[in-house]
Write a protein that holds these residues in place. Structure first.
Motif, mmCIF file in Angstrom:
data_model
loop_
_atom_site.group_PDB
_atom_site.id
_atom_site.type_symbol
_atom_site.label_atom_id
_atom_site.label_comp_id
_atom_site.label_asym_id
_atom_site.label_seq_id
_atom_site.Cartn_x
_atom_site.Cartn_y
_atom_site.Cartn_z
ATOM 1 N N GLN A 105 0.832 -1.218 0.000
ATOM 2 C CA GLN A 105 0.000 0.000 0.000
ATOM 3 C C GLN A 105 0.862 1.262 0.000
ATOM 4 O O GLN A 105 0.639 2.191 0.770
ATOM 5 N N ILE A 106 1.850 1.323 -0.871
ATOM 6 C CA ILE A 106 2.784 2.443 -0.894
ATOM 7 C C ILE A 106 2.165 3.640 -1.605
ATOM 8 O O ILE A 106 1.515 3.497 -2.640
ATOM 9 N N VAL A 107 2.351 4.828 -1.017
ATOM 10 C CA VAL A 107 1.824 6.078 -1.575
ATOM 11 C C VAL A 107 2.921 7.135 -1.501
ATOM 12 O O VAL A 107 3.534 7.336 -0.449
ATOM 13 N N GLU A 108 3.159 7.828 -2.618
ATOM 14 C CA GLU A 108 4.163 8.895 -2.657
ATOM 15 C C GLU A 108 3.488 10.229 -2.369
ATOM 16 O O GLU A 108 2.446 10.556 -2.944
ATOM 17 N N GLU A 109 4.053 11.006 -1.455
ATOM 18 C CA GLU A 109 3.480 12.303 -1.111
ATOM 19 C C GLU A 109 3.785 13.334 -2.200
ATOM 20 O O GLU A 109 4.690 13.161 -3.019
ATOM 21 N N ASP A 110 3.017 14.433 -2.179
ATOM 22 C CA ASP A 110 3.143 15.436 -3.236
ATOM 23 C C ASP A 110 4.267 16.434 -2.981
ATOM 24 O O ASP A 110 4.976 16.837 -3.897
ATOM 25 N N GLU A 111 4.429 16.874 -1.713
ATOM 26 C CA GLU A 111 5.375 17.945 -1.401
ATOM 27 C C GLU A 111 6.792 17.404 -1.189
ATOM 28 O O GLU A 111 6.998 16.505 -0.370
ATOM 29 N N PRO A 112 7.792 17.922 -1.914
ATOM 30 C CA PRO A 112 9.178 17.489 -1.686
ATOM 31 C C PRO A 112 9.769 18.152 -0.448
ATOM 32 O O PRO A 112 9.338 19.235 -0.049
ATOM 33 N N VAL A 113 10.760 17.509 0.148
ATOM 34 C CA VAL A 113 11.482 18.118 1.263
ATOM 35 C C VAL A 113 12.552 19.049 0.694
ATOM 36 O O VAL A 113 12.918 18.955 -0.485
ATOM 37 N N ALA A 114 13.071 19.942 1.522
ATOM 38 C CA ALA A 114 14.095 20.888 1.069
ATOM 39 C C ALA A 114 15.352 20.138 0.630
ATOM 40 O O ALA A 114 15.729 19.121 1.228
ATOM 41 N N GLU A 115 16.003 20.645 -0.416
ATOM 42 C CA GLU A 115 17.190 19.978 -0.946
ATOM 43 C C GLU A 115 18.311 19.924 0.091
ATOM 44 O O GLU A 115 19.025 18.925 0.189
ATOM 45 N N GLU A 116 18.467 20.982 0.891
ATOM 46 C CA GLU A 116 19.511 20.986 1.907
ATOM 47 C C GLU A 116 19.291 19.883 2.935
ATOM 48 O O GLU A 116 20.223 19.189 3.345
ATOM 49 N N LEU A 117 18.024 19.708 3.357
ATOM 50 C CA LEU A 117 17.701 18.659 4.323
ATOM 51 C C LEU A 117 17.944 17.281 3.716
ATOM 52 O O LEU A 117 18.498 16.387 4.372
ATOM 53 N N PHE A 118 17.548 17.097 2.466
ATOM 54 C CA PHE A 118 17.724 15.800 1.806
ATOM 55 C C PHE A 118 19.206 15.449 1.697
ATOM 56 O O PHE A 118 19.609 14.308 1.972
ATOM 57 N N MET A 119 20.034 16.424 1.310
ATOM 58 C CA MET A 119 21.466 16.172 1.175
ATOM 59 C C MET A 119 22.104 15.868 2.533
ATOM 60 O O MET A 119 23.013 15.030 2.638
ATOM 61 N N ALA A 120 21.615 16.533 3.587
ATOM 62 C CA ALA A 120 22.132 16.262 4.933
ATOM 63 C C ALA A 120 21.808 14.825 5.348
ATOM 64 O O ALA A 120 22.643 14.139 5.959
ATOM 65 N N ARG A 121 20.596 14.368 5.042
ATOM 66 C CA ARG A 121 20.214 12.983 5.365
ATOM 67 C C ARG A 121 21.069 12.000 4.576
ATOM 68 O O ARG A 121 21.469 10.936 5.090
ATOM 69 N N LEU A 122 21.360 12.310 3.307
ATOM 70 C CA LEU A 122 22.196 11.435 2.491
ATOM 71 C C LEU A 122 23.604 11.325 3.059
ATOM 72 O O LEU A 122 24.196 10.240 3.092
ATOM 73 N N GLU A 123 24.140 12.460 3.516
ATOM 74 C CA GLU A 123 25.478 12.450 4.106
ATOM 75 C C GLU A 123 25.512 11.628 5.391
ATOM 76 O O GLU A 123 26.470 10.892 5.653
ATOM 77 N N GLU A 124 24.459 11.748 6.194
ATOM 78 C CA GLU A 124 24.376 10.950 7.425
ATOM 79 C C GLU A 124 24.321 9.461 7.092
ATOM 80 O O GLU A 124 24.981 8.635 7.747
ATOM 81 N N LEU A 125 23.528 9.112 6.069
ATOM 82 C CA LEU A 125 23.444 7.707 5.664
ATOM 83 C C LEU A 125 24.793 7.193 5.164
ATOM 84 O O LEU A 125 25.212 6.079 5.509
ATOM 85 N N ALA A 126 25.488 8.010 4.358
ATOM 86 C CA ALA A 126 26.791 7.599 3.833
ATOM 87 C C ALA A 126 27.780 7.341 4.965
ATOM 88 O O ALA A 126 28.564 6.385 4.916
ATOM 89 N N GLU A 127 27.743 8.162 5.995
ATOM 90 C CA GLU A 127 28.654 7.989 7.122
ATOM 91 C C GLU A 127 28.293 6.743 7.930
ATOM 92 O O GLU A 127 29.172 5.978 8.345
ATOM 93 N N ARG A 128 26.991 6.515 8.131
ATOM 94 C CA ARG A 128 26.560 5.352 8.916
ATOM 95 C C ARG A 128 26.846 4.033 8.193
ATOM 96 O O ARG A 128 27.043 2.995 8.831
ATOM 97 N N THR A 129 26.817 4.064 6.857
ATOM 98 C CA THR A 129 27.027 2.832 6.084
ATOM 99 C C THR A 129 28.423 2.769 5.461
ATOM 100 O O THR A 129 28.662 1.970 4.557
ATOM 101 N N ARG A 130 29.329 3.601 5.947
ATOM 102 C CA ARG A 130 30.676 3.672 5.375
ATOM 103 C C ARG A 130 31.362 2.315 5.376
ATOM 104 O O ARG A 130 32.068 1.947 4.423
ATOM 105 N N TYR A 131 31.199 1.546 6.446
ATOM 106 C CA TYR A 131 31.841 0.239 6.552
ATOM 107 C C TYR A 131 30.814 -0.899 6.474
ATOM 108 O O TYR A 131 31.057 -1.986 6.990
ATOM 109 N N SER A 132 29.694 -0.656 5.838
ATOM 110 C CA SER A 132 28.662 -1.695 5.730
ATOM 111 C C SER A 132 29.019 -2.666 4.617
ATOM 112 O O SER A 132 29.254 -2.252 3.473
ATOM 113 N N TRP A 133 29.072 -3.956 4.950
ATOM 114 C CA TRP A 133 29.232 -4.969 3.911
ATOM 115 C C TRP A 133 28.057 -4.894 2.954
ATOM 116 O O TRP A 133 28.203 -5.044 1.740
#
Length: 436
Positions: free
Chosen positions: A313-341
């Motif tokens: 039952q997946i639904v995509e929302e209409d309003e995008p998040v701010a680009e700065e916030l999205f890039m910050a989340r991506l950087e956090e994910l990259a750091e958390r998964t830096r050593y992920s197999w």
């Protein structure tokens, strides 16, 4: 177009192939969270679709579970692909779209001309469409690339987009078919490639091509979930591209149920075992070892990981998040998964393992495989009969199956806890081969 029933059929087929028909009707319905009546109705629908796609691979009276168990290897096509061919559209949509495509194949037509064609050709027992419905169908067909709008003033005219097959010679079409066949069977994602391959194959056969000319390669596909999970893949990729959050009902791998119907009648509202999630998709990861797709996202609890097989039952929302916030989340994910197999976000730990060279074997396939699959790990010591490999990874859960797959050619040295766990696992495996 009937998205909710598509979820049901995906989970239905997943259970069917994983259990090989071992459940009875009541057990199956309970696991899916549906009634036995809905189970019967769904399996009738799937039998109709499978029969229309693979008419020669089964008798009409044969159970679809038996087809998946016994006839799966009769065809080089992934049998579960019939779900995508059917596209889970309603019967009225299927007939209407077929009429529209047939009319536009003959010549370019306007929306009103297509409305007249539908009103004249649809069976009397089906409701006639209005102009809004026809225009919605045209918009959908144009988005998926099936038709194109001709240049010119209003009213716009639409025709089938088949320039590719019309401008190529038969020899060029065979080369294109061979390329698509290889790529669809060896790359991910694959469903769109399979659908393109089928379209090219039908066109070649309509051109009086010899049937064997369109079957130069034979593949056998084993990962059912990979095909089924691609139903949500492009929705999630679109959400990532446009920085939009998604909502879905999620069933974890440990959940007793894997599906819940969407209740529209408040009298039949009931508690579901799934969890309603709202999250910002960041990355899609495919696990080649198990044929699974994962969604990595950011929600209220921070970085989250979801197996895509549990998403419904997946639904995509209409309003995008701010680009700065999205890039910050991506950087956090990259750091958390830096050593992920793969996707593990646990505490980093150094793994040391000794790999033994195969005796008298040249080239050294063990070393070659470690180089190919060992990611950022390095060979730090070498001896005549072995070498030591080191890597820092987030936890040992994900690397363990890879180490175990080398069998007696691999000995875990560090960490000590992993070494002890591997010893216990191999002792357990040894008991399976004790004489009876």
């Amino acid at each position: 177009m009937a998205k909710e029933s598509f979820d049901k059929e995906i989970q239905f087929l997943r259970m069917l192939v994983l259990t090989s028909g071992a459940f009875n009707r009541q057990q199956f319905a309970e696991r899916l969270g549906i009634s036995v009546h809905t189970f019967d109705k769904t399996i009738r629908r799937l039998k109709e679709v499978a029969g229309s796609v693979h008419p020669s691979s089964q008798e009409q009276s044969q159970e679809i579970s038996e087809t998946l168990r016994y006839s799966y290897y009769d065809s080089t096509d992934p049998l579960l692909l019939f779900l995508f061919r059917a596209k889970s559209v309603k019967e009225t949509e299927s007939q209407r779209i077929s009429l529209l495509l047939g009319a536009m194949n003959e010549q370019a037509r306007t929306a009103m001309e297509l409305l007249d064609v539908c009103c004249d050709s649809l069976p009397a027992d089906l409701a006639l469409p209005d102009e809004k419905t026809i225009r919605s169908d045209l918009k959908y067909l144009e988005q998926v690339g099936v038709i194109r709008r001709e240049p010119g003033p209003r009213p716009y005219r639409y025709r089938i987009q088949d320039d590719l097959v019309r401008c190529l010679t038969d020899e060029e079409l065979i080369d294109l078919y061979d390329f698509v066949d290889v790529m669809a069977n060896t790359q991910v994602p694959s469903v769109q490639g399979y659908l393109l391959r089928d379209g090219l194959k039908k066109h070649l056969l309509r051109s009086e091509m010899e049937p064997h000319a369109a079957e130069p390669f034979l593949y056998k596909y084993h990962y059912y979930s990979r095909i089924l999970d691609e139903a949500h893949l492009f929705t999630l990729l679109s959400a990532i591209r446009h920085r939009r959050k998604v909502q879905f009902l999620y069933f974890s791998p440990k959940s007793e149920k894997s599906y819940a119907s969407k209740n529209t009648n408040p009298l039949f509202e009931r508690e579901t075992k799934g969890k309603q999630e709202k999250t910002l998709p960041l990355k899609i990861v495919y696990d080649h070892q198990y044929g699974r797709w994962y969604l990595l996202s950011y929600g209220r609890e921070g970085i989250r990981k979801y197996r895509m097989e549990g998403i419904t039952q997946i639904v995509e929302e209409d309003e995008p998040v701010a680009e700065e916030l999205f890039m910050a989340r991506l950087e956090e994910l990259a750091e958390r998964t830096r050593y992920s197999w793969l996707i593990d976000t646990g505490r980093p730990v150094k793994v040391r393992a000794r790999f033994y060279n195969p005796g008298g074997s040249e080239p050294n396939f063990v070393r070659e495989r470690v180089h190919l699959q060992g990611q950022w790990g390095q060979i730090v010591e070498e001896e005549e009969d072995s070498f030591i490999y080191e890597i820092t990874v987030n936890g040992t859960t994900e690397i363990r199956p890879w180490l175990r797959s080398f069998g007696s050619s691999c000995e875990v040295l560090e960490p000590l806890q992993l070494r002890r766990e591997m010893i216990v696992e191999w002792k357990e495996i040894q008991t399976y081969y004790e004489p009876v």
